[in-house]
Design an enzyme around this catalytic site. Structure first.
Site, PDB file in Angstrom:
ATOM      1  N   TRP A 561     -45.408  34.359 -40.862  1.00  0.00           N
ATOM      2  CA  TRP A 561     -45.016  35.798 -40.318  1.00  0.00           C
ATOM      3  C   TRP A 561     -44.643  36.824 -41.500  1.00  0.00           C
ATOM      4  O   TRP A 561     -44.029  37.667 -41.066  1.00  0.00           O
ATOM      5  CB  TRP A 561     -44.338  35.623 -39.369  1.00  0.00           C
ATOM      6  CG  TRP A 561     -44.906  35.205 -38.046  1.00  0.00           C
ATOM      7  CD1 TRP A 561     -46.393  35.007 -37.710  1.00  0.00           C
ATOM      8  CD2 TRP A 561     -44.565  34.790 -36.756  1.00  0.00           C
ATOM      9  NE1 TRP A 561     -46.876  34.541 -36.737  1.00  0.00           N
ATOM     10  CE2 TRP A 561     -45.604  34.274 -35.804  1.00  0.00           C
ATOM     11  CE3 TRP A 561     -43.281  34.903 -36.242  1.00  0.00           C
ATOM     12  CZ2 TRP A 561     -45.521  34.080 -34.321  1.00  0.00           C
ATOM     13  CZ3 TRP A 561     -43.053  34.439 -34.892  1.00  0.00           C
ATOM     14  CH2 TRP A 561     -44.059  34.043 -34.269  1.00  0.00           C
ATOM     15  N   CYS A 643     -45.448  28.725 -28.911  1.00  0.00           N
ATOM     16  CA  CYS A 643     -45.920  29.252 -27.616  1.00  0.00           C
ATOM     17  C   CYS A 643     -47.520  29.532 -27.517  1.00  0.00           C
ATOM     18  O   CYS A 643     -47.713  30.509 -27.505  1.00  0.00           O
ATOM     19  CB  CYS A 643     -45.082  30.534 -27.592  1.00  0.00           C
ATOM     20  SG  CYS A 643     -44.800  31.408 -29.209  1.00  0.00           S
ATOM     21  N   HIS A 694     -44.365  36.284 -20.669  1.00  0.00           N
ATOM     22  CA  HIS A 694     -45.139  37.639 -21.064  1.00  0.00           C
ATOM     23  C   HIS A 694     -45.387  38.575 -19.937  1.00  0.00           C
ATOM     24  O   HIS A 694     -45.858  39.597 -20.041  1.00  0.00           O
ATOM     25  CB  HIS A 694     -46.253  37.195 -22.108  1.00  0.00           C
ATOM     26  CG  HIS A 694     -45.951  36.595 -23.301  1.00  0.00           C
ATOM     27  ND1 HIS A 694     -46.180  35.003 -23.286  1.00  0.00           N
ATOM     28  CD2 HIS A 694     -45.516  36.953 -24.341  1.00  0.00           C
ATOM     29  CE1 HIS A 694     -45.812  34.669 -24.483  1.00  0.00           C
ATOM     30  NE2 HIS A 694     -45.395  35.896 -25.026  1.00  0.00           N
TER      31      HIS A 694
END
Ligand code: GLN
Ligand code: ZN
Length: 756
Positions: A561, A643, A694
């Site tokens: 990331w 995830c 989410h």
């Protein structure tokens, strides 16, 4: 040469789109305002690309949420549960598919190839209809507003299908028979409007395709070739086509686009075989995934090599992939050390590099001698910069031995010791780390950063929040508590700001929907000058008798990331990060924290797209994680979290991480995942997510209990944990509390059933 772009960042330099869309969700921004705001962003992007001198400017690359979802809407692939009545898909239905509603769960979200962008996966049920010619609308807008003839971008048919969920296992052949006429209609209408080029994104062509899939790729374009369509540029990216090269190069289309940055073999293939005479080459030469200025001399020599086999005059020179993966402009980086900023290029600077290379090719290097000299000087300054290397880090890495990569107690013995120390019930409950980051929390952090709030006041504000979240968790009856991560704006950024060799940037990149991230810039050797989380965790552990889980981000995720340096191998960067995390893990342990979670949500996205490249990645990535996590005693419990739910192929690597407990996403994808763990005989702790964070939907206790009952049939209950499928930071406080209450109720209920 013709300059091209494959996609422009859509969120705006300062996340303008996020503000509009979230405002719309909250009812603060009206529909017209949202649409007008989106349009303004599109126009600004087009103008910028025009000014830079890009000939083929993409359109239909904009999206209010996600371009795959746009295609789902365009092809009418709308699951029944959204109650869509046909016709153009309205914004409410569109966003319901993305986010779910109280009545209908959201569609599944998946990582876009090996990037940190996430798309919405279609749910194939075999029916398609053209609801709207979105590319035509986009093209017409640029034409009307700016007199600009753009290049519409579409996701190609094979990629669209391969990215979809196909629960009923429908054959692609039949699906294509339904879908291709719609593509044909879209393309015919574009041709009729006067569109010259259309970019058909087929990134699946760099993955391992079966012979059948390859023949479907050919058949699809053969059928489109019979239509009156614009010229099609079949665009690949993120790797080279490897074994698919032959098929790809011979598709009956006008152009083939290759990624020469990530596609290690693309150049060799071009040098060996060129490209068929009837085709234009799309040269993805400028890095669309990373931010280091291009070495233009090197790029020109690559062009020269290609030019020996390919007619460059007609070639399309552009970025290696859509610039969606970069922030808009380095002008945003006013706070960054200018001697580092000059090494960097974001989307706008990439466009300038493309235009410059074109001029160098068309007019000769002398015409741009000044720019080339400036580029040379920057590249050289970066190469020689003393901040790049830290001898102490190299020395530590050199001194590591095998024992640094493994816990020194066998798995089952370790788990038994932890069980004794932690004294947890069956089906222990926990969360993934963050609690809702309310506007108030963000405001306090901003006030602290701007100096408005003193360090002391900020600390006491945080302590109040910590006490509050501990009280909440105790009250809910959770078993392993967390501190809520209120001090962190982002799980990677937080660590990046505390590590040497890493810089913080201001630019934003879209991660999914309205979620944007600021990837840190890893420019030099990484090290940890001092503990990063220990003080807070130790303070919060003192607030409760329950075990607290220390929260860290793993080395692979920090690497994935970030915008990593490109002058040393990624595994070397990961190992440097691992050493820093290892020190943190040991310090947390020494401070009395009994459980430490090292999140690796990006573990899978680092996986190379081609199977042949995977073992090498899995080897170094698991080793880095082990290096970060193995330095603790047997009774310190290491958790990790990922995830997503596609583990099948990764299972051996996930197991090799050696974590005592893993929490994973599961609430949207039901039981296939658990079967993978069962079939693997996974014999350590596992927490399948039972609450989809989410979505704003609050799952009922009975629903969660059902998931647990199903999980307990597939997996050993002794190993099962109960947790949401990710952090709660984007959720509201009320829905979080309600959902966690249901989660604990469900765990107790199933516990009782199992005991009785
Ligand atoms: N601990 C992090 C959180 O709860 C994990 C986030 C993630 O996996 N993306 O926010
Ligand atoms: Zn997560």
């Amino acid at each position: 040469m013709i300059t091209t772009n494959l996609g422009y960042p859509r969120i705006g330099p300062d996340r303008e789109l996020k503000k509009l869309v979230e405002g719309f969700w909250r009812g603060k921004v009206g529909r017209d305002e949202l649409l007008a705001g989106g349009k303004a962003l599109r126009l600004a992007g087009w103008k910028r690309q025009q000014q830079a001198g890009i000939d083929l400017i993409p359109s239909n690359d904009f999206s209010h949420y996600d371009q795959v979802l746009d295609h789902i809407a365009m092809f009418g692939a709308i699951p029944e549960r959204y109650g869509w009545a046909g016709g153009a898909v309205d914004l409410d239905t569109y966003f319901a598919m993305a986010r779910g509603t109280q009545a209908a769960t959201a569609m599944e979200m998946t990582k876009w190839f090996n990037t940190n962008y996430h798309y919405i996966s279609a749910e194939l049920d075999g029916s398609f209809s053209l609801t709207e010619n979105r590319p035509l609308t986009a093209w017409q807008e640029a034409k009307d507003e700016l007199g600009l003839a753009t290049k519409p971008v579409l996701i190609g048919p094979l990629t669209f299908l391969k990215l979809a969920n196909n629960p009923r296992g429908l054959a692609y052949e039949g699906l294509l028979a339904d879908l291709l006429p719609l593509y044909a209609q879209v393309l015919r209408e574009l041709a009729a409007a006067g569109v010259e080029w259309v970019q058909m994104d087929e990134p699946v062509a760099v993955m391992d395709l079966t012979a059948e899939e390859l023949s479907l790729l050919t058949a699809s374009y053969r059928s489109l070739a019979e239509e009156d369509t614009p010229k099609l540029m079949v665009q690949t990216y993120f790797d080279d086509p490897a074994g698919n090269g032959e098929t790809l190069m011979n598709l009956p289309v006008a152009g083939i686009g290759l990624d020469l940055v990530r596609g290690a073999e693309s150049l060799a293939t071009l040098e060996a075989h060129g490209i068929p005479q009837d085709k234009v080459l799309g040269i993805g030469l400028i890095d669309g995934r990373n931010v280091w200025r291009t070495d233009l001399d090197e790029a020109l020599s690559t062009l020269e090599r290609i030019g020996r086999r390919v007619n460059l005059d007609q070639a399309h020179l552009g970025p290696s992939c859509s610039l969606l993966h970069l922030p808009v402009t380095t002008d945003l980086e006013q706070a960054l050390d200018p001697s580092i900023r000059e090494w960097m290029a974001y989307a706008d600077e990439r466009l300038d590099e493309i235009a410059l290379l074109r001029r160098a090719h068309d007019e000769g290097a002398e015409a741009v001698a000044h720019d080339l000299a400036e580029n040379r000087a920057v590249i050289d300054r970066r190469r020689r910069d003393p901040r790049l290397s830290n001898p102490a880090v190299a020395e530590r890495l050199g001194a590591l031995s095998e024992s640094d990569y493994a816990r020194d107690t066998p798995d089952q013995e370790r788990l038994a010791r932890q069980k004794e120390r932690l004294d947890l019930p069956l089906l222990p409950t926990t969360t993934i780390g963050s609690f809702p980051q309310t506007a108030e929390v963000r405001a306090a952090r901003a006030r602290y950063r701007s100096g408005e709030l003193s360090a002391e006041d900020y600390r006491s504000y945080l302590d109040d929040k910590f006490r509050e979240v501990i009280a909440l968790q105790e009250n809910l009856g959770l078993d392993v508590l967390v501190h809520g991560e209120f001090e962190r704006s982002d799980m990677v950024d937080f660590f990046a700001q505390r590590l040497d060799g890493v810089a913080f940037i201001e630019g934003w990149v879209q991660s999914y929907g309205t979620r944007c991230v600021r990837p840190p810039l890893i420019y030099g050797d990484v090290s940890r000058p001092e503990p990063m989380t220990v003080e807070v965790s130790a303070r919060v552990q003192k607030m409760t008798d329950k075990p607290l889980k220390g929260m860290l981000t793993g080395p692979v995720t920090i690497l994935m990331w970030s915008f990593p340096r490109n002058d040393i191998a990624p595994q070397r960067i990961a190992d440097q990060l691992a050493l820093a995390i290892r020190d943190e893990v040991r310090d947390l342990e020494a401070a009395g924290i009994p459980v430490i979670q090292i999140d690796e949500p990006a573990f899978r996205e680092g996986l190379p797209l081609q199977r042949a490249d995977r073992p090498a990645y899995e080897e170094w990535a698991t080793r880095s994680f082990r290096l970060s996590s193995s330095g603790v005693a047997a009774d310190t419990q290491i958790h990790t979290h990922m995830c997503y739910s596609e583990f099948n192929e990764l299972m051996p690597a996930i197991y090799a991480l050696g974590a005592d407990v893993i929490s994973i996403e599961n609430s949207r994808s039901a039981s296939e995942l658990l079967e993978a763990f069962r079939d693997f005989d996974y014999d350590r702790g596992i927490g399948p997510g039972v609450y989809d964070v989410h979505s704003e939907r609050v799952p009922a206790a009975e629903e969660i209990a059902d998931l647990l009952r199903r999980a307990s049939k597939v997996l050993d209950v002794e190993r099962l944990w109960v947790n949401p499928d990710c952090g709660l930071k984007t959720r509201g406080p009320a829905e979080t509390e309600a959902a966690l209450r249901n989660l604990v109720t469900a765990a107790r209920q199933v516990r009782a059933e199992l005991a009785g």
